[in-house]
Motif scaffolding. Structure first.
Motif, PDB file in Angstrom:
ATOM      1  N   ILE A   1       0.830  -1.202   0.000  1.00  0.00           N
ATOM      2  CA  ILE A   1       0.000   0.000   0.000  1.00  0.00           C
ATOM      3  C   ILE A   1       0.867   1.255   0.000  1.00  0.00           C
ATOM      4  O   ILE A   1       0.639   2.192  -0.780  1.00  0.00           O
ATOM      5  N   ILE A   2       1.884   1.281   0.882  1.00  0.00           N
ATOM      6  CA  ILE A   2       2.732   2.465   0.941  1.00  0.00           C
ATOM      7  C   ILE A   2       3.596   2.593  -0.309  1.00  0.00           C
ATOM      8  O   ILE A   2       3.927   3.701  -0.734  1.00  0.00           O
ATOM      9  N   ALA A   3       3.954   1.454  -0.928  1.00  0.00           N
ATOM     10  CA  ALA A   3       4.712   1.498  -2.180  1.00  0.00           C
ATOM     11  C   ALA A   3       3.854   2.070  -3.304  1.00  0.00           C
ATOM     12  O   ALA A   3       4.330   2.840  -4.147  1.00  0.00           O
ATOM     13  N   PHE A   4       2.575   1.699  -3.322  1.00  0.00           N
ATOM     14  CA  PHE A   4       1.645   2.180  -4.350  1.00  0.00           C
ATOM     15  C   PHE A   4       1.479   3.696  -4.271  1.00  0.00           C
ATOM     16  O   PHE A   4       1.433   4.383  -5.291  1.00  0.00           O
ATOM     17  N   PHE A   5       1.400   4.211  -3.063  1.00  0.00           N
ATOM     18  CA  PHE A   5       1.214   5.647  -2.889  1.00  0.00           C
ATOM     19  C   PHE A   5       2.537   6.408  -2.812  1.00  0.00           C
ATOM     20  O   PHE A   5       2.538   7.632  -2.662  1.00  0.00           O
ATOM     21  N   GLY A   6       3.652   5.691  -2.909  1.00  0.00           N
ATOM     22  CA  GLY A   6       4.957   6.339  -2.910  1.00  0.00           C
ATOM     23  C   GLY A   6       5.349   6.942  -1.575  1.00  0.00           C
ATOM     24  O   GLY A   6       6.050   7.956  -1.518  1.00  0.00           O
ATOM     25  N   VAL A   7       4.921   6.296  -0.498  1.00  0.00           N
ATOM     26  CA  VAL A   7       5.232   6.790   0.843  1.00  0.00           C
ATOM     27  C   VAL A   7       6.475   6.073   1.361  1.00  0.00           C
ATOM     28  O   VAL A   7       6.612   4.863   1.207  1.00  0.00           O
ATOM     29  N   SER A   8       7.372   6.823   1.980  1.00  0.00           N
ATOM     30  CA  SER A   8       8.606   6.226   2.492  1.00  0.00           C
ATOM     31  C   SER A   8       8.370   5.559   3.837  1.00  0.00           C
ATOM     32  O   SER A   8       7.416   5.878   4.556  1.00  0.00           O
ATOM     33  N   ILE A   9       9.249   4.636   4.194  1.00  0.00           N
ATOM     34  CA  ILE A   9       9.160   3.939   5.479  1.00  0.00           C
ATOM     35  C   ILE A   9       9.333   4.908   6.650  1.00  0.00           C
ATOM     36  O   ILE A   9       8.586   4.829   7.630  1.00  0.00           O
ATOM     37  N   PRO A  10      10.295   5.856   6.589  1.00  0.00           N
ATOM     38  CA  PRO A  10      10.377   6.836   7.688  1.00  0.00           C
ATOM     39  C   PRO A  10       9.083   7.630   7.873  1.00  0.00           C
ATOM     40  O   PRO A  10       8.711   7.951   9.006  1.00  0.00           O
ATOM     41  N   ALA A  11       8.398   7.934   6.769  1.00  0.00           N
ATOM     42  CA  ALA A  11       7.132   8.666   6.871  1.00  0.00           C
ATOM     43  C   ALA A  11       6.082   7.836   7.595  1.00  0.00           C
ATOM     44  O   ALA A  11       5.307   8.353   8.404  1.00  0.00           O
ATOM     45  N   ILE A  12       6.076   6.523   7.307  1.00  0.00           N
ATOM     46  CA  ILE A  12       5.140   5.635   7.987  1.00  0.00           C
ATOM     47  C   ILE A  12       5.470   5.566   9.473  1.00  0.00           C
ATOM     48  O   ILE A  12       4.574   5.581  10.331  1.00  0.00           O
TER      49      ILE A  12
END
Length: 221
Positions: A65-76
């Protein structure tokens, strides 16, 4: 294969603190005051199954899901830390969603057995946004199947213990008393706040390229 019980316990502690089944007891007893013991058991069983599936799917699909939306792991990590911190603060100050449920006038349909099991008992009282974001954060970094196995074991432990706590919630509340129950809830909140701060520090460290040696929750196994 040798199981790393320390890692399982760390993951369990993180999940158990955010799930906080002790905080579910007051609204649960209030919502089910007119039900028989067999009906209460069915409600708890359905709620725990729903929580397990919701959290497991969140963990398994969170990375995609986070890869699809282009969100970084630190942001999560930072987002999860903020959410968990808010939940912890509400628990400590006595203004949590669980406690608000006791004061609010719940819609009439919530008094149906099936509705109580999932809404509001599972979502948002038990497996809320904080728990879901924590599951995503715990699985986002590691691609190791062993890590996922440990996380699943920790989740199962949380569900089983939560089931036992809710099953005997009335007796537990009587034995602890209001003061003891409040003290236990506050301690859970303090532990949860410490986990939230650690998640925030790890997220900030990830953005600026620092490695945090104290972080053992998110390390790859």
């Amino acid at each position: 294969m040798i199981i790393d019980f320390q890692m399982v316990f760390i993951l369990f502690s993180s999940l158990f603190a955010i799930l906080n089944p002790f905080g579910v007891i007051p609204p649960f007893l209030s919502l089910t005051s007119g039900y028989s013991e067999s009906e209460k058991v069915k409600i708890i069983q359905k709620s725990m199954v729903a929580a397990f599936l919701i959290l497991l799917v969140s963990g398994l699909l969170g990375k995609y899901i986070i890869a699809f939306f282009g969100v970084s792991i630190p942001a999560i990590r930072i987002t999860g830390g903020v959410l968990v911190f808010i939940v912890a603060l509400e628990i400590i100050t006595g203004n949590s969603t669980k406690q608000k449920a006791l004061k609010s006038n719940l819609p009439e349909q919530c008094y149906e057995v099936e509705d109580i099991s999932v809404v509001p008992l599972t979502i948002p009282l038990y497996a809320g946004p904080g728990a879901i974001s924590t599951m995503i954060a715990l699985t986002a970094q590691s691609s190791s199947y062993i890590h996922l196995m440990y996380l699943t074991m920790a989740l199962i432990m949380c569900i089983v213990i939560s089931y036992i706590i809710l099953r005997f919630s009335k007796d537990l509340e009587k034995k602890l008393g209001k003061v003891g129950f409040n003290v236990l809830t506050k301690l859970m909140g303090l532990m949860l706040m410490a986990i939230a701060v650690q998640m925030l520090l790890d997220g900030i460290g990830g953005f600026i390229g620092l490695e945090n040696s104290a972080n053992i929750i998110f390390n790859n196994t």
